[in-house]
Write a protein that holds these residues in place. Structure first.
Motif, mmCIF file in Angstrom:
data_model
loop_
_atom_site.group_PDB
_atom_site.id
_atom_site.type_symbol
_atom_site.label_atom_id
_atom_site.label_comp_id
_atom_site.label_asym_id
_atom_site.label_seq_id
_atom_site.Cartn_x
_atom_site.Cartn_y
_atom_site.Cartn_z
ATOM 1 N N ALA A 100 0.828 -1.205 0.000
ATOM 2 C CA ALA A 100 0.000 0.000 0.000
ATOM 3 C C ALA A 100 0.864 1.257 0.000
ATOM 4 O O ALA A 100 0.548 2.241 -0.693
ATOM 5 C CB ALA A 100 -0.921 -0.015 1.222
ATOM 6 N N ALA A 101 1.955 1.222 0.752
ATOM 7 C CA ALA A 101 2.824 2.401 0.816
ATOM 8 C C ALA A 101 3.378 2.777 -0.556
ATOM 9 O O ALA A 101 3.559 3.958 -0.866
ATOM 10 C CB ALA A 101 3.968 2.135 1.796
ATOM 11 N N ARG A 102 3.621 1.766 -1.395
ATOM 12 C CA ARG A 102 4.149 2.062 -2.740
ATOM 13 C C ARG A 102 3.148 2.867 -3.562
ATOM 14 O O ARG A 102 3.535 3.629 -4.451
ATOM 15 C CB ARG A 102 4.487 0.755 -3.465
ATOM 16 N N ALA A 103 1.874 2.686 -3.285
ATOM 17 C CA ALA A 103 0.840 3.408 -4.031
ATOM 18 C C ALA A 103 0.415 4.688 -3.312
ATOM 19 O O ALA A 103 -0.571 5.314 -3.700
ATOM 20 C CB ALA A 103 -0.370 2.507 -4.238
ATOM 21 N N GLY A 104 1.153 5.078 -2.278
ATOM 22 C CA GLY A 104 0.802 6.275 -1.541
ATOM 23 C C GLY A 104 -0.378 6.094 -0.614
ATOM 24 O O GLY A 104 -1.033 7.069 -0.222
ATOM 25 N N ILE A 105 -0.650 4.832 -0.237
ATOM 26 C CA ILE A 105 -1.781 4.516 0.630
ATOM 27 C C ILE A 105 -1.259 4.180 2.024
ATOM 28 O O ILE A 105 -0.379 3.327 2.170
ATOM 29 C CB ILE A 105 -2.585 3.329 0.055
ATOM 30 N N THR A 106 -1.786 4.839 3.029
ATOM 31 C CA THR A 106 -1.362 4.584 4.409
ATOM 32 C C THR A 106 -2.195 3.445 4.987
ATOM 33 O O THR A 106 -3.426 3.554 5.091
ATOM 34 C CB THR A 106 -1.547 5.840 5.272
ATOM 35 N N ALA A 107 -1.532 2.366 5.350
ATOM 36 C CA ALA A 107 -2.218 1.183 5.880
ATOM 37 C C ALA A 107 -1.725 0.887 7.292
ATOM 38 O O ALA A 107 -0.536 1.032 7.590
ATOM 39 C CB ALA A 107 -1.992 -0.020 4.980
ATOM 40 N N ARG A 108 -2.639 0.447 8.143
ATOM 41 C CA ARG A 108 -2.316 0.043 9.504
ATOM 42 C C ARG A 108 -3.039 -1.270 9.793
ATOM 43 O O ARG A 108 -4.004 -1.622 9.122
ATOM 44 C CB ARG A 108 -2.739 1.112 10.519
ATOM 45 N N THR A 109 -2.581 -1.989 10.842
ATOM 46 C CA THR A 109 -3.188 -3.275 11.182
ATOM 47 C C THR A 109 -3.557 -3.318 12.664
ATOM 48 O O THR A 109 -2.918 -2.669 13.506
ATOM 49 C CB THR A 109 -2.239 -4.447 10.884
ATOM 50 N N ILE A 110 -4.611 -4.075 12.955
ATOM 51 C CA ILE A 110 -4.970 -4.436 14.333
ATOM 52 C C ILE A 110 -5.137 -5.945 14.349
ATOM 53 O O ILE A 110 -6.065 -6.486 13.749
ATOM 54 C CB ILE A 110 -6.277 -3.758 14.779
ATOM 55 N N ASN A 111 -4.193 -6.634 15.014
ATOM 56 C CA ASN A 111 -4.244 -8.094 15.070
ATOM 57 C C ASN A 111 -3.525 -8.561 16.324
ATOM 58 O O ASN A 111 -3.026 -7.761 17.111
ATOM 59 C CB ASN A 111 -3.622 -8.706 13.803
ATOM 60 N N SER A 112 -3.464 -9.869 16.491
ATOM 61 C CA SER A 112 -2.943 -10.434 17.739
ATOM 62 C C SER A 112 -1.456 -10.193 17.938
ATOM 63 O O SER A 112 -0.956 -10.349 19.057
ATOM 64 C CB SER A 112 -3.222 -11.944 17.772
ATOM 65 N N SER A 113 -0.741 -9.797 16.889
ATOM 66 C CA SER A 113 0.715 -9.644 17.030
ATOM 67 C C SER A 113 1.125 -8.227 17.406
ATOM 68 O O SER A 113 2.298 -7.986 17.681
ATOM 69 C CB SER A 113 1.411 -10.045 15.721
ATOM 70 N N ASN A 114 0.183 -7.250 17.426
ATOM 71 C CA ASN A 114 0.591 -5.872 17.724
ATOM 72 C C ASN A 114 -0.323 -5.163 18.719
ATOM 73 O O ASN A 114 -0.725 -4.020 18.495
ATOM 74 C CB ASN A 114 0.681 -5.061 16.424
#
Length: 730
Positions: A100-114
């Motif tokens: 996503a960052a390559r396309a200028g898109i800001t992505a974030r995650t919510i999951n068990s590892s963070n």
């Protein structure tokens, strides 16, 4: 530009040009020559211009992620809220954030590892700084997330993406109860919010089921885009070898001949660790990747494979869907998955960005025993479900899993899965502090569970047929996925002739036999009593006192091993005849004892805190295999020149053993507590032995029988207890 209605040709051309420009950034094409395929554009236009709900069933490597990233960029540019992607794949989440960052898109995650990042991510989402939020499905029914975050997120979402959408369907091979929570989210989405579901592995029935569920709350039907599932880069092969040693040796001899880097799948964690250790000994740079691998080690293994610093990851299905490496050159299965759909999904990781990739199945005789084990942990019978509902209904407060587990006959992981299904069905609800019963009527769907069991058996037969067929293997898999365009591929071993033979070098075979034939695994003692024993009338809690614990024990092997496991499974199978211990097994146990004595912490290791040598042998009582356990204990005593002191026994008279749970720790301890005893003659012999004793049994399923027996023996005066079993269940 007119959107969510009829578009002029000029509007449509402008939107297409904008979409192609986003794709060029996404794939790293500074010249801007990249173009969406027509089928990709059809999906994007439906989402952005028509605000439709769409299901895309396309082969791995088709470019499903490009559809939702390009659509996200176009929607965000027009003022839409962030895209929410529900995905079970932690590895793929990490890939997606970078893409996503390559396309200028800001992505974030919510999951068990963070979990340490969740609050910060929520703040960024609320501030409008996040374009894409990737969420693991188990978050959807976390009480805080479900009640505080999800409503606001649903109201603000600009695009909902359901990745690996086959997990929604009861009829799919990989059904996950957490995914069913999406029904609620879909129904609560504001009008006009587009939805995209994607999968590479859905037959006709699963496709229809998912499409129907996507239509929940929508004013129009779901657009289904289903393409042919052929993978022109994949060359499928099956190679039958005599035994596990030959398969390991073949890998060691031929791994370097396979193109690029790849994945070696195994059916169990134990096998993954065994294979990785052997291949490293043979000079191959490999790493293991399983559900027990720590997150930091997983990330390192993923990075090493992406950078081609390792030849292969030796992985379980923990890596099954969630890894994006376009130049992956091969996938080898050391053991056959139980479903052709799951198999197609895993092999689809290879050959996405290269012209040719090798796919090889090396089936083993232990495969079916492993299939049966996993099948045994299916949805529980109605009696256990009703018991759980009754316990929850009678409780005045929510019950957590640790509090509920001692009261029902289910291991925690199986109990949690069952509760998630009941939650979706409306019979229970997860709240802060645990689970409560809703009081709503609930019916046990006997027909559906029987159908699922029948489907599982049919899929297992299909995998036998796949390995045995003399027809095209790719066509076989495509037909199992209801691909109407299935035709001979011209590339597999049956179409084009075998490319691999079964020859192995003598040195590699000897090394493999040595690795697999090396007996002995540690048996870690239980150090804490199960929670909630007081609720079932047993006054034990907390840490087991040091003076009541056994030492770390030993087993000849694991039942899931591809080495000694193959020898032990028939011996210890339910219903197997009770026989004297075979000589080769006894000899191997003696080898385990010798290695144990000399190893770290062994009684002849010279370590200052090393325990004393065992001075006697004690057998565990056994109703199912008394001859096997008795002869094993007697043989060890004779060879080790130690007295056979006697057997731990059942306290009550009669022929029936007390009922013992096979899955639930608290219930098992409850059944053992007061039921086992050290007879008077054994107590006198143990107290007078003048040293530790060796406690011999056939199988350690949970470790609780050994823990309870060791406590009794220590109470009878034993200076220490060394548990020794033929096999452990894990």
């Amino acid at each position: 530009m007119l959107l969510h209605g009829r578009m002029t040709n000029a509007d449509r051309a402008a939107l297409r040009a904008e979409a192609d420009a986003v794709l060029a950034r996404l794939v790293g094409d500074p010249a801007g020559a990249a173009r969406l395929r027509e089928d990709q554009w059809t999906a994007i236009e439906a989402l952005v211009a028509q605000k439709q709900r769409a299901l895309v069933v396309q082969r791995t490597g088709w470019g499903k992620s490009a559809v939702y990233f390009v659509a996200t960029s176009l929607l965000r540019a027009r003022g839409s809220g962030p895209t929410v992607i529900v995905s079970p794949l932690l590895a793929l989440m990490r890939n997606q954030v970078e893409a996503a960052a390559r396309a200028g898109i800001t992505a974030r995650t919510i999951n068990s590892s963070n979990p340490e990042e969740w609050d910060a991510v929520r703040g960024e989402v609320a501030a409008g700084a996040v374009d894409v939020l990737l969420v693991s499905p188990e978050r959807l029914n976390n009480p805080d997330f479900r009640d505080k975050v999800l409503p606001a997120l649903s109201a603000a979402t600009g695009l909902l993406v359901v990745d690996e959408a086959h997990c929604i369907s009861d009829w799919g091979h990989d059904f996950r109860p957490d995914y069913r929570r999406l029904r609620t989210m879909l129904a609560e989405l504001p009008a006009g919010v587009p939805v995209l579901a994607t999968t590479a592995t859905a037959n006709a029935r699963v496709t229809a089921d998912v499409a129907e569920q996507l239509g929940t709350g929508a004013g129009t039907g779901t657009l289904v885009l289903r393409g042919p599932l052929d993978r022109e880069s994949l060359s499928l092969h099956v190679l039958r070898l005599p035994d596990a040693a030959h398969r390991l040796a073949w890998l060691a001899d031929h791994l370097d001949e396979l193109p690029g880097s790849g994945i070696i799948y195994t059916l169990t964690v134990a096998a993954a660790d065994e294979v990785a250790a052997y291949l490293r000994q043979r000079g191959h740079p490999v790493a293991s990747y399983t559900g027990r691998t720590e997150d930091a080690e997983r990330r390192q293994a993923e990075d090493d494979l992406l950078a081609n610093r390792v030849k292969a990851l030796v992985a379980t299905s923990a890596l099954g869907m969630g890894f994006d490496k376009p130049d992956l050159g091969f996938v080898v299965h050391l053991g056959s998955p139980s479903s052709p759909i799951a198999y197609y999904q895993q092999v689809g990781r290879a050959g996405r960005g290269v012209d040719h990739a090798e796919v090889l199945l090396l089936p083993g005789k232990e495969d079916e025993a492993i299939w049966q084990y996993f099948a045994s942990v299916a949805f529980p019978p109605e009696e256990l479900v009703r018991r759980t509902l009754d316990v929850l209904a009678r409780s005045e407060r929510p019950l957590s899993l640790p509090a509920l587990e001692p009261l029902v006959e289910l291991r925690r992981t199986r109990l949690e899965t069952m509760l998630k299904v009941l939650d979706v069905d409306g019979a229970v609800r997860r709240v802060k502090g645990g689970w409560t019963a809703t009081g709503r009527p609930w019916e046990y769907d006997t027909e559906r569970y029987a159908w699922v069991a029948g489907q599982r058996a049919a899929e297992q037969q299909a995998m036998r047929d796949y390995a045995a067929t003399d027809g095209c293997r790719m066509e076989f898999l495509r037909r199992r996925l209801d691909d109407g365009e299935a035709a001979p591929c011209g590339r597999c071993d049956n179409c084009a002739g075998p490319r691999f033979d079964d020859r192995v070098a003598g040195a590699a075979l000897d090394a493999a036999r040595g690795e697999l034939g090396r007996p002995g695994v540690e048996v870690e003692p239980r150090r804490m009593w199960p929670t909630g024993l007081a609720a079932v009338g047993v006054d034990l809690r907390g840490r087991i006192p040091q003076g009541e614990q056994p030492y770390t024990g030993r087993a000849l092997g694991r039942l899931s091993d591809i080495g000694w496991g193959n020898r032990l499974r028939p011996l210890l199978a339910p219903g197997a005849p009770d026989t004297e211990v075979p000589r080769d097994v006894l000899d191997a146990v003696v080898t385990v004892l010798a290695d144990w004595a000399k190893g770290p912490g062994g009684w002849v290791s010279g370590a200052q805190d090393a325990p004393r040598r065992p001075v006697g042998v004690v057998a565990m009582v056994s109703r199912a295999r008394p001859r096997l356990v008795g002869s094993l204990a007697a043989g060890i005593a004779e060879i080790g020149r130690m007295p056979l002191l006697g057997s731990v026994a059942y306290a009550q008279d009669g022929t029936e053993a007390p009922p013992l749970s096979r899955t639930n720790g608290a219930q098992r301890v409850r059944g053992l507590h007061g039921a086992l005893t050290v007879p008077q003659d054994l107590s006198a012999a143990t107290a007078g032995a003048g040293g530790p004793v060796l406690l011999v049994d056939d199988l350690a399923e949970s470790g609780w029988t050994l823990a309870v027996a060791a406590r009794l023996l220590r109470g009878a005066g034993a200076e220490g207890v060394f548990p020794l079993v033929l096999a452990v269940q894990a």
